[in-house]
Scaffold this motif. Structure first.
Motif, PDB file in Angstrom:
ATOM      1  N   PHE A 159      -3.655   0.606  -3.445  1.00  0.00           N
ATOM      2  CA  PHE A 159      -4.521   1.739  -3.128  1.00  0.00           C
ATOM      3  C   PHE A 159      -5.621   1.302  -2.163  1.00  0.00           C
ATOM      4  O   PHE A 159      -6.746   0.988  -2.575  1.00  0.00           O
ATOM      5  CB  PHE A 159      -5.079   2.327  -4.414  1.00  0.00           C
ATOM      6  CG  PHE A 159      -4.012   2.596  -5.450  1.00  0.00           C
ATOM      7  CD1 PHE A 159      -3.064   3.582  -5.223  1.00  0.00           C
ATOM      8  CD2 PHE A 159      -3.926   1.844  -6.614  1.00  0.00           C
ATOM      9  CE1 PHE A 159      -2.058   3.832  -6.152  1.00  0.00           C
ATOM     10  CE2 PHE A 159      -2.931   2.084  -7.549  1.00  0.00           C
ATOM     11  CZ  PHE A 159      -1.987   3.083  -7.315  1.00  0.00           C
ATOM     12  N   ASN A 218     -15.158   1.012   5.279  1.00  0.00           N
ATOM     13  CA  ASN A 218     -15.687   0.227   4.155  1.00  0.00           C
ATOM     14  C   ASN A 218     -17.091  -0.252   4.502  1.00  0.00           C
ATOM     15  O   ASN A 218     -17.304  -1.402   4.880  1.00  0.00           O
ATOM     16  CB  ASN A 218     -14.782  -0.963   3.850  1.00  0.00           C
ATOM     17  CG  ASN A 218     -15.277  -1.752   2.644  1.00  0.00           C
ATOM     18  OD1 ASN A 218     -16.222  -1.346   1.961  1.00  0.00           O
ATOM     19  ND2 ASN A 218     -14.648  -2.884   2.378  1.00  0.00           N
ATOM     20  N   ASP A 230      -7.240   7.481  -4.472  1.00  0.00           N
ATOM     21  CA  ASP A 230      -6.921   6.955  -3.145  1.00  0.00           C
ATOM     22  C   ASP A 230      -6.452   8.068  -2.213  1.00  0.00           C
ATOM     23  O   ASP A 230      -6.847   8.118  -1.042  1.00  0.00           O
ATOM     24  CB  ASP A 230      -5.840   5.877  -3.278  1.00  0.00           C
ATOM     25  CG  ASP A 230      -5.573   5.149  -1.976  1.00  0.00           C
ATOM     26  OD1 ASP A 230      -6.297   4.195  -1.668  1.00  0.00           O
ATOM     27  OD2 ASP A 230      -4.638   5.547  -1.249  1.00  0.00           O
ATOM     28  N   ARG A 231      -5.635   8.947  -2.735  1.00  0.00           N
ATOM     29  CA  ARG A 231      -5.123  10.052  -1.922  1.00  0.00           C
ATOM     30  C   ARG A 231      -6.252  10.958  -1.434  1.00  0.00           C
ATOM     31  O   ARG A 231      -6.314  11.313  -0.253  1.00  0.00           O
ATOM     32  CB  ARG A 231      -4.115  10.852  -2.745  1.00  0.00           C
ATOM     33  CG  ARG A 231      -3.486  12.024  -1.998  1.00  0.00           C
ATOM     34  CD  ARG A 231      -2.545  12.764  -2.932  1.00  0.00           C
ATOM     35  NE  ARG A 231      -3.260  13.474  -3.989  1.00  0.00           N
ATOM     36  CZ  ARG A 231      -2.806  13.617  -5.238  1.00  0.00           C
ATOM     37  NH1 ARG A 231      -1.641  13.096  -5.591  1.00  0.00           N
ATOM     38  NH2 ARG A 231      -3.510  14.285  -6.124  1.00  0.00           N
ATOM     39  N   PRO A 249       0.821  -1.219   0.000  1.00  0.00           N
ATOM     40  CA  PRO A 249       0.000   0.000   0.000  1.00  0.00           C
ATOM     41  C   PRO A 249       0.854   1.268   0.000  1.00  0.00           C
ATOM     42  O   PRO A 249       1.872   1.347   0.689  1.00  0.00           O
ATOM     43  CB  PRO A 249      -0.815  -0.124   1.294  1.00  0.00           C
ATOM     44  CG  PRO A 249      -0.828  -1.586   1.601  1.00  0.00           C
ATOM     45  CD  PRO A 249       0.484  -2.114   1.122  1.00  0.00           C
ATOM     46  N   ALA A 284      -8.607   9.228   1.126  1.00  0.00           N
ATOM     47  CA  ALA A 284      -8.025   9.202   2.468  1.00  0.00           C
ATOM     48  C   ALA A 284      -8.054  10.586   3.108  1.00  0.00           C
ATOM     49  O   ALA A 284      -8.365  10.732   4.296  1.00  0.00           O
ATOM     50  CB  ALA A 284      -6.593   8.680   2.393  1.00  0.00           C
ATOM     51  N   ARG A 299      -5.002   2.667   5.067  1.00  0.00           N
ATOM     52  CA  ARG A 299      -6.445   2.766   4.878  1.00  0.00           C
ATOM     53  C   ARG A 299      -7.038   3.515   6.064  1.00  0.00           C
ATOM     54  O   ARG A 299      -6.844   3.132   7.214  1.00  0.00           O
ATOM     55  CB  ARG A 299      -7.096   1.392   4.765  1.00  0.00           C
ATOM     56  CG  ARG A 299      -8.634   1.456   4.728  1.00  0.00           C
ATOM     57  CD  ARG A 299      -9.288   0.097   4.521  1.00  0.00           C
ATOM     58  NE  ARG A 299      -9.132  -0.363   3.157  1.00  0.00           N
ATOM     59  CZ  ARG A 299      -9.747  -1.458   2.675  1.00  0.00           C
ATOM     60  NH1 ARG A 299     -10.523  -2.187   3.460  1.00  0.00           N
ATOM     61  NH2 ARG A 299      -9.555  -1.833   1.425  1.00  0.00           N
ATOM     62  N   ASN A 356      -7.550   2.697   0.046  1.00  0.00           N
ATOM     63  CA  ASN A 356      -8.752   3.469   0.338  1.00  0.00           C
ATOM     64  C   ASN A 356      -9.800   3.377  -0.768  1.00  0.00           C
ATOM     65  O   ASN A 356     -10.877   3.963  -0.646  1.00  0.00           O
ATOM     66  CB  ASN A 356      -8.380   4.930   0.601  1.00  0.00           C
ATOM     67  CG  ASN A 356      -7.557   5.065   1.860  1.00  0.00           C
ATOM     68  OD1 ASN A 356      -8.070   4.944   2.965  1.00  0.00           O
ATOM     69  ND2 ASN A 356      -6.254   5.271   1.691  1.00  0.00           N
ATOM     70  N   LEU A 357      -9.476   2.651  -1.818  1.00  0.00           N
ATOM     71  CA  LEU A 357     -10.456   2.313  -2.844  1.00  0.00           C
ATOM     72  C   LEU A 357     -10.974   0.936  -2.463  1.00  0.00           C
ATOM     73  O   LEU A 357     -10.432  -0.080  -2.858  1.00  0.00           O
ATOM     74  CB  LEU A 357      -9.795   2.321  -4.227  1.00  0.00           C
ATOM     75  CG  LEU A 357      -8.969   3.573  -4.537  1.00  0.00           C
ATOM     76  CD1 LEU A 357      -8.339   3.474  -5.926  1.00  0.00           C
ATOM     77  CD2 LEU A 357      -9.818   4.835  -4.417  1.00  0.00           C
ATOM     78  N   LEU A 417      -5.780   6.050 -10.143  1.00  0.00           N
ATOM     79  CA  LEU A 417      -6.100   5.329  -8.912  1.00  0.00           C
ATOM     80  C   LEU A 417      -5.401   5.965  -7.711  1.00  0.00           C
ATOM     81  O   LEU A 417      -5.987   6.056  -6.623  1.00  0.00           O
ATOM     82  CB  LEU A 417      -5.702   3.861  -9.049  1.00  0.00           C
ATOM     83  CG  LEU A 417      -6.474   3.042 -10.087  1.00  0.00           C
ATOM     84  CD1 LEU A 417      -5.883   1.641 -10.211  1.00  0.00           C
ATOM     85  CD2 LEU A 417      -7.958   2.966  -9.739  1.00  0.00           C
ATOM     86  N   ASP A 418      -4.180   6.420  -7.912  1.00  0.00           N
ATOM     87  CA  ASP A 418      -3.447   7.049  -6.818  1.00  0.00           C
ATOM     88  C   ASP A 418      -4.101   8.365  -6.414  1.00  0.00           C
ATOM     89  O   ASP A 418      -4.211   8.676  -5.216  1.00  0.00           O
ATOM     90  CB  ASP A 418      -1.995   7.278  -7.231  1.00  0.00           C
ATOM     91  CG  ASP A 418      -1.140   7.800  -6.082  1.00  0.00           C
ATOM     92  OD1 ASP A 418      -1.113   7.143  -5.023  1.00  0.00           O
ATOM     93  OD2 ASP A 418      -0.523   8.865  -6.239  1.00  0.00           O
ATOM     94  N   HIS A 474     -10.557  -5.995  -1.482  1.00  0.00           N
ATOM     95  CA  HIS A 474     -11.664  -5.171  -1.959  1.00  0.00           C
ATOM     96  C   HIS A 474     -12.985  -5.894  -1.756  1.00  0.00           C
ATOM     97  O   HIS A 474     -13.068  -7.110  -1.922  1.00  0.00           O
ATOM     98  CB  HIS A 474     -11.524  -4.897  -3.466  1.00  0.00           C
ATOM     99  CG  HIS A 474     -10.755  -3.669  -3.767  1.00  0.00           C
ATOM    100  ND1 HIS A 474     -11.027  -2.859  -4.831  1.00  0.00           N
ATOM    101  CD2 HIS A 474      -9.709  -3.096  -3.138  1.00  0.00           C
ATOM    102  CE1 HIS A 474     -10.180  -1.848  -4.854  1.00  0.00           C
ATOM    103  NE2 HIS A 474      -9.368  -1.981  -3.834  1.00  0.00           N
TER     104      HIS A 474
END
Length: 724
Positions: free
Chosen positions: A489, A284, A464-465, A276, A468, A280, A491-492, A460-461, A528
């Motif tokens: 990633f 979820n 995710d950034r 990662p 978060a 995270r 947080n996806l 995706l980055d 996921h």
């Protein structure tokens, strides 16, 4: 129908989660088991013959006479020609290594050509009888590629060469998007492209190939005209200058006798190779919840009144049956994705914004999720910042793409996330993930360092950034398949894994194994929550697939009329943590999965074939009862094992329990008496004690393509030894 243990059976062991479902090998058959130690290091080695490579794992050749090649040209010599490992000078060395996987031997092969050098590294691990391969092209002058890098290419007779050809099959994920299927085809079948993991399996041994990385290229396999090839996707016209090395992605290969062992080991390896990039921090709620999505009830024709009405209906269901509401496409301008700005709402549809909608959802205990496709530039950006736009498709106003490499674009996306968070939104359904790379599918962009893979990883980055930073939970939709880098990633947290179901939720035959296998893989490799798109709870198969995969449950167009009993039933058919089955096995038209439900051993079996199949479920408590979920009735006196038969086109789910029956279900004897008392006819659902009894009925036209008519968890009649 239940029966005594038959002579032709499929075994499914239901013990502790660490014990996988297997079948016994027939007498006299040698066993290759992933994870056992090799007695001699030379049993796992590389051999070269005329610079063609043979890889031996566990004492057997798994790949014989393989070559590595690519076609290219130079400015001085514009005629395309091939660089092949068999037509250049090779230098071969090896050394012992120790890494996180244990001890092994690293073989280094260098092939020298006039315009480039090719460096190949193969590391073999005797402890797991596995190998990892990667290659690096070192241009000595500027070269332009005219073909993909054929990382491993061989005559198909060289795959598991000791196994009779008639017994070999290919299992793989077709294409790179959610509309492809999971297939199991005869070895004579042409395969134009397949995404990993790819399984070459025979009667008692399988060989898995899988990409460990997706940093710059995509990795796929083809089987054309008797030739099997694992290749890195490099488009023609891509240029690399002298001294600018081109490295392949890492390829994992491992033989074994258990489908799930290979699948799970590869998932662990892919996750370990893609650590990662950040922690995270988001919740979820998709993994622990069911919810409603308004797409199938409105198809984008939504407004404030419709959203408030649907939240009101959803809020009247029992609290345990719903936890989120997805406001899908249509809030910006119309249902065809035409949006003025991602942080503003169509004033004609939402004159007061979405404040009232969010407040009503939160008052009902619901998370509020908003659909978007933020990789596309809205009309305000196109008009005011045309330099932010990367490229357009056939309808520029609707389909212009952001240039995600620009800092200004990333700042804009961050501001939109801030606006969404400020309005109380809890989560996002981000759609069309793979489409953002449309503008980079050309040689000029790739030569500038923006391959399709690097571009998708960048997107995706960014997501995710921002997820978060703003604590927004994200469900991805349209994520390209075959990207192990997705594990980076965290947080996806959820991904759509199948395309829209037929008849607004009724699962087609091919969607059942596809949803099951993709969901299992997505959960195991990427941590996921899978979304298998089970919109319509009228189709019991979609309910069971959702239960089997631990997927996000949508009520879709059904949620308005969903009965409390059925909603509770759907919500409660969830595996215990980690909310996915601990074992899945698949053999073309038969599949099974096993896990734990509220502490009780549970199994789901699906027979999409044309013949009745026999199963036995072993490793059960000495004395327990069984709940037949499809019939919703219970039987007692189960001890040790349980035998059933599955008719063509049927599915079964069984929960083995002690004490009080789950769901308040009645005994099968009582149910039989009730059914006899009913007027004969087409009654499919019967409410008893607040719950629903599901009678076995199956849609008409229940057939699948001929190439999928194979076996699954191996039964003795056809294949004998391959474990499920």
């Amino acid at each position: 129908m239940k029966h005594p243990r038959a002579s032709i059976q499929v075994a499914l062991l239901l013990l502790a989660p660490a014990i996988l479902a297997v079948l016994p090998l027939p007498p006299g058959t040698s066993e290759v088991v992933a994870g056992t130690s090799a007695s001699q290091t030379p049993a796992d080695r590389i051999e070269l013959d005329g610079n063609a490579m043979t890889i031996l794992l566990g004492g057997q050749a798994v790949v014989a006479n393989a070559t590595i090649s690519f076609d290219f040209h130079t400015q001085a010599k514009p005629t395309p020609r091939s660089f092949s490992s068999t037509s250049t000078v090779g230098t071969f060395t090896n050394q012992s290594i120790v890494d996180a996987r244990g001890s092994g031997t690293r073989y280094s092969i260098r092939y020298d050509g006039a315009d480039a050098r090719l460096h190949v590294t193969v590391t073999v691990y005797p402890g797991s009888h596995a190998a990892m391969l990667n290659a690096t092209i070192e241009p000595l002058t500027s070269i332009t590629f005219d073909s993909r890098l054929h990382l491993l290419s061989l005559d198909d007779s060289g795959l598991l060469p000791a196994v009779p050809r008639a017994g070999i099959r290919l299992s793989y994920f077709e294409s790179d998007n959610i509309w492809g299927s999971y297939k199991a085809v005869d070895f004579s079948t042409t395969v134009w492209w397949a995404r990993t993991p790819i399984l070459v399996d025979g009667p008692s041994t399988g060989l898995l190939f899988g990409a460990l990385t997706s940093e710059k290229w995509e990795l796929e396999a083809t089987h054309l005209s008797g030739r099997f090839t694992i290749e890195n996707v490099i488009i023609g016209g891509y240029t690399s200058g002298a001294g600018v090395n081109v490295s392949s992605e890492q390829l994992w290969m491992q033989p074994g006798s258990t489908f799930s062992d290979l699948f799970l080991t590869y998932a662990d390896e892919a996750r370990a190779a893609n650590q990662p990039v950040r922690a995270r921090v988001v919740e979820n709620f998709f993994s622990t919840a069911s919810g409603a999505c308004d797409w199938y009830s409105h198809y984008g024709n939504i407004n404030e009144a419709s959203v408030l009405e649907e939240i009101d209906v959803l809020s009247k269901l029992p609290a345990t049956t719903r936890n989120f509401y997805i406001m899908d496409d249509g809030w910006g301008s119309d249902q065809i994705c035409l949006y003025v700005n991602w942080s503003s709402w169509d004033p004609a549809k939402f004159p007061g914004g979405i404040t009232a909608c969010v407040a009503k959802a939160h008052a009902a205990g619901l998370k509020f999720v908003v659909w978007n496709r933020i990789g596309f530039a809205p009309t305000w950006v196109q008009q005011n910042h045309p330099d932010w736009v990367s490229a357009s498709f056939s309808e520029p106003l609707k389909d212009s793409l952001f240039n995600l490499t620009k800092p200004e674009v990333q700042s804009y996306i961050a501001a939109v996330f801030d606006a969404w968070k400020a309005q109380g939104i809890d989560g996002l359904k981000v759609d069309f993930i793979s489409y953002v790379a449309g503008s980079t599918w050309n040689a000029a962009a790739w030569s500038a360092g923006k391959t399709r893979t690097t571009y998708i990883n960048l997107f995706l980055d960014i997501l995710d950034r921002e997820a978060a930073r703003c604590n927004l939970t994200i469900l991805l939709c349209g994520t390209p398949y075959g990207y192990p880098s997705l594990a980076k990633f965290p947080n996806l947290v959820a991904s759509r894994v199948t395309g829209d179901s037929a008849s607004q939720g009724t699962f087609l035959d091919w969607q059942v194994p596809t949803a099951l296998m993709r969901s299992f893989w997505w959960a195991r490799a990427f941590n996921h929550t899978p979304d298998p798109d089970a919109y319509d709870t009228r189709d019991s198969r979609s309910v069971l697939v959702t239960a089997a995969t631990g997927g996000a449950v949508y009520y879709g167009n059904e949620y308005r009329n969903v009965k409390a009993g059925k909603a509770l039933f759907t919500r409660d058919l969830r595996w215990d943590a980690p909310a996915v089955p601990d074992n899945v096995a698949y053999r073309g038209d038969l599949l099974a999965c096993r896990g734990t439900w509220h502490g009780s051993p549970t199994a789901i079996m699906v027979n999409l074939g044309s013949t009745t199949e026999a199963w036995y479920i072993g490793g059960l408590p000495a004395s327990c009862s069984v709940l037949d979920v499809v019939e919703m009735c219970t039987s007692g006196g189960v001890g040790g094992s349980y035998a059933i038969s599955s008719a063509p086109g049927t599915f079964d789910m069984f929960i083995f329990f002690t004490g009080e029956a789950p769901f308040g279900a009645l005994s099968c004897a009582v149910i039989a008496g009730i059914k006899i008392a009913l007027v004969a006819g087409s009654i499919a659902l019967l409410g008893i004690a607040g719950f629903l009894l599901v009678k076995k009925i199956h849609p008409s036209g229940f057939r699948i393509k001929a190439e999928n008519n194979r076996g699954v968890l191996e039964h003795a009649r056809s294949k004998g030894a391959w474990h499920g």
